[in-house]
Design a protein around this motif. Sequence first.
Motif, short mmCIF file in Angstrom:
data_model
loop_
_atom_site.label_atom_id
_atom_site.label_comp_id
_atom_site.label_asym_id
_atom_site.label_seq_id
_atom_site.Cartn_x
_atom_site.Cartn_y
_atom_site.Cartn_z
N GLY A 67 -1.36 -15.80 12.83
CA GLY A 67 -2.68 -15.10 12.15
C GLY A 67 -2.19 -14.66 10.69
N CYS A 68 -1.20 -13.79 10.74
CA CYS A 68 -0.59 -13.07 9.53
C CYS A 68 -0.11 -14.22 8.30
CB CYS A 68 0.46 -12.15 9.72
SG CYS A 68 0.04 -10.75 10.58
N ILE A 69 0.29 -15.14 8.93
CA ILE A 69 1.13 -16.25 8.07
C ILE A 69 -0.39 -17.16 7.57
CG2 ILE A 69 2.18 -18.43 7.95
CD1 ILE A 69 4.06 -17.37 10.08
N ALA A 70 -1.35 -17.36 8.27
CA ALA A 70 -2.46 -17.87 7.67
C ALA A 70 -3.29 -17.04 6.90
CB ALA A 70 -3.32 -18.30 9.23
N TRP A 71 -3.46 -15.84 7.15
CA TRP A 71 -4.09 -15.27 6.27
C TRP A 71 -3.44 -14.94 4.77
CZ3 TRP A 71 -8.79 -13.65 5.62
CH2 TRP A 71 -8.95 -12.50 4.33
N ASP A 72 -2.04 -14.96 5.05
CA ASP A 72 -1.27 -14.91 3.60
C ASP A 72 -1.48 -16.29 2.90
OD1 ASP A 72 1.05 -13.51 2.19
OD2 ASP A 72 1.75 -15.52 2.44
N GLY A 73 -1.69 -17.15 3.56
CA GLY A 73 -1.71 -18.56 2.82
C GLY A 73 -3.12 -18.66 2.10
N LEU A 74 -4.08 -17.72 2.53
CA LEU A 74 -5.45 -17.85 1.72
C LEU A 74 -5.28 -17.32 0.29
CD1 LEU A 74 -7.82 -16.94 4.45
CD2 LEU A 74 -7.56 -19.21 3.54
N LYS A 75 -4.25 -16.38 0.28
CA LYS A 75 -4.19 -15.64 -1.27
C LYS A 75 -5.24 -15.09 -1.57
CE LYS A 75 0.23 -17.10 -1.19
NZ LYS A 75 1.46 -16.23 -0.83
N GLY A 76 -5.98 -14.33 -0.92
CA GLY A 76 -7.06 -13.36 -1.55
C GLY A 76 -8.46 -14.14 -1.48
N CYS A 77 -9.28 -13.34 -1.58
CA CYS A 77 -10.63 -13.78 -1.31
C CYS A 77 -11.52 -14.09 -2.48
CB CYS A 77 -11.64 -12.53 -0.64
SG CYS A 77 -13.45 -12.84 -0.12
N GLU A 78 -11.48 -15.36 -2.89
CA GLU A 78 -11.99 -15.89 -4.07
C GLU A 78 -12.80 -16.98 -3.78
OE1 GLU A 78 -8.27 -17.66 -5.75
OE2 GLU A 78 -7.38 -15.71 -5.86
N LYS A 79 -13.66 -17.25 -4.79
CA LYS A 79 -14.58 -18.17 -4.88
C LYS A 79 -14.02 -19.61 -4.31
CE LYS A 79 -18.65 -19.63 -7.46
NZ LYS A 79 -19.45 -19.51 -8.81
N GLY A 80 -14.79 -20.30 -3.53
CA GLY A 80 -14.38 -21.54 -3.24
C GLY A 80 -13.53 -21.58 -1.91
N LYS A 81 -13.38 -20.27 -1.45
CA LYS A 81 -12.35 -20.35 -0.24
C LYS A 81 -13.22 -19.96 1.08
CE LYS A 81 -8.16 -18.98 -2.49
NZ LYS A 81 -6.99 -17.95 -2.25
N LYS A 82 -14.62 -20.17 1.08
CA LYS A 82 -15.63 -19.72 1.92
C LYS A 82 -14.99 -20.87 3.55
CE LYS A 82 -20.21 -19.73 3.67
NZ LYS A 82 -21.75 -20.26 3.18
N GLY A 83 -14.96 -22.05 3.28
CA GLY A 83 -14.75 -22.99 4.27
C GLY A 83 -13.31 -22.47 4.92
N ALA A 84 -12.24 -22.06 4.02
CA ALA A 84 -10.91 -21.75 4.58
C ALA A 84 -11.10 -20.26 5.51
CB ALA A 84 -9.98 -21.34 3.30
N VAL A 85 -11.81 -19.42 5.02
CA VAL A 85 -12.09 -18.03 5.69
C VAL A 85 -12.67 -18.47 7.15
CG1 VAL A 85 -13.13 -15.74 5.40
CG2 VAL A 85 -12.14 -16.73 3.37
N GLU A 86 -13.89 -19.19 6.87
CA GLU A 86 -14.45 -19.50 8.27
C GLU A 86 -13.51 -20.14 9.25
OE1 GLU A 86 -18.93 -20.45 6.65
OE2 GLU A 86 -17.65 -21.95 6.78
N ARG A 87 -12.66 -21.21 8.91
CA ARG A 87 -11.65 -21.71 9.77
C ARG A 87 -10.77 -20.54 10.34
NH1 ARG A 87 -12.25 -25.85 6.04
NH2 ARG A 87 -10.36 -25.05 4.71
N PHE A 88 -10.33 -19.89 9.37
CA PHE A 88 -9.35 -18.54 9.97
C PHE A 88 -9.88 -17.73 10.91
CE2 PHE A 88 -8.18 -14.25 9.55
CZ PHE A 88 -6.82 -14.41 9.62
N LEU A 89 -11.25 -17.29 10.67
CA LEU A 89 -12.12 -16.60 11.80
C LEU A 89 -12.25 -17.33 12.99
CD1 LEU A 89 -14.64 -14.80 9.68
CD2 LEU A 89 -12.83 -13.54 10.82
N ALA A 90 -12.39 -18.57 13.04
CA ALA A 90 -12.67 -19.39 14.09
C ALA A 90 -11.29 -19.57 14.96
CB ALA A 90 -13.08 -20.77 13.77
#
Length: 467
Positions: A67-90
């Motif tokens: 989980g920590c590695i996956a969150w680090d891969g997102l590199k911040g809460c930026e516009k256009g990353k909604k799908g990636a954040v949803e997949r992270f929560l799933a």
Amino acid sequence: MRWIGLRALACLALLAAWPPQAAPARDVGAVEDDLFWEDSGGCEDIEGARLYLEVLPEGRHAGEAAGCIAWDGLKGCEKGKKGAVERFLADFSESRHAGEARACLDRLEADEDRDRRIERLLSECRAHREAGRLTAGSGGNAVECYRRALDEDPGNARALDGIAEIERHYVDKAEEALGRERPGAAGRAAARLEAISPEHPAVETLNVRVEDLKRELAERERLAAERRELVREVEGLLEAGKPEDARSRLAAGRKRGLSGKALAALEARVGEALAEAERSRALAARAAEVRSLAGSGKIGEARARLAEARAEGLDEGTASELEAAIGEAEARAAAAARAAEAERLLAECADHGSARRFGAALGCYREVLALAPANEDAAAGVRRFGPLAAWDEVSGRDTVEGYYGYERLHEGSMFARLARRRLKKLEAAYWKEVLGSGTPSAYGRYLEIYPEGRFAGLARRRMGDGH
């Protein structure tokens, strides 16, 4: 505790160095698992978390590490990353970053709602612009619409660009009207611009230019009336056979600022005969001046004077003779300058060589050859300092590749033998680099440089084994 951690790290280092790569540890107890997680840095050190997953993919902390590695891969809460954040929560709903991810998702969804509102508003603004409702209209106008969009999103680039485009429209209209000498239309456009943006930098400039144009047009009309009267007077004097008086009257009019084609034509008629003789004398003086300047080596001034004489009507035959004289003088001056510069540089090159500034000496001698390709001293300097400058450079870097390249390029020189000697001293360190790379190309390069080296046999075996 520290001693146990160091032992664990030492074991891992041994496993990493032992070919082939050791398989991930299995049947690890909870104490060892927790200790390894702590000593690797856990989620505070992403590289440590990756190491934990490599060694203990089924460990007690594997889910947290992933989980920590996956969150680090997102590199911040930026516009256009909604799908990636949803997949992270799933995938990581219980991760330590789940709360941060949910807050990010809420913020992104709120931003999307605001973006949709702004997009509808910007479409309305565009419709106003296309319909020509820029600053006024019963159903609204583009400027007011863009300002509403900026209330929603103060930094919205499209809204700012829209207002800026409307401002440029009125600036362009004012500029066009000024170019056509229509101060009324220019003033109206400037007023619209000021209503939109009172602080716009062009407002004051346009208003000043409008007033200047009004004054200029009034002054132009006054001068036109005076010019018409002067033309009548001068033509009367010419008809009366008084060209000198006519010329004096024209000069007086010029002093008052009068000009124009009609006055120029009258001036030409009055002074045509006298001007022809004066022009001939002036051209002869110009030609003599050009010859004198060329003879004294003042080439630039000679060419400038010749250009002036041609513009004044110098005949082409005389002009060609003067051009040839200037060319010969220029060639002599250039040759003398190159020779002097070459001599000066040779002394500088010798100083560089004496001070053992080999690179500077080499560059200096090459510069001399560029000026004087047949200079034997410069050619000898290049031959002498080429190998020295190259050795100075490679010995300063002190690398295997540098010494090997020098040895091949300067084969037979005394420094080539010194390069081979230094290559032998660096062989063991270079072999460690080759082992660290472990690629066939690295082994091949080692064998190219050290065909009879201490590790040549091992390198050939490793290449044969496919390492």
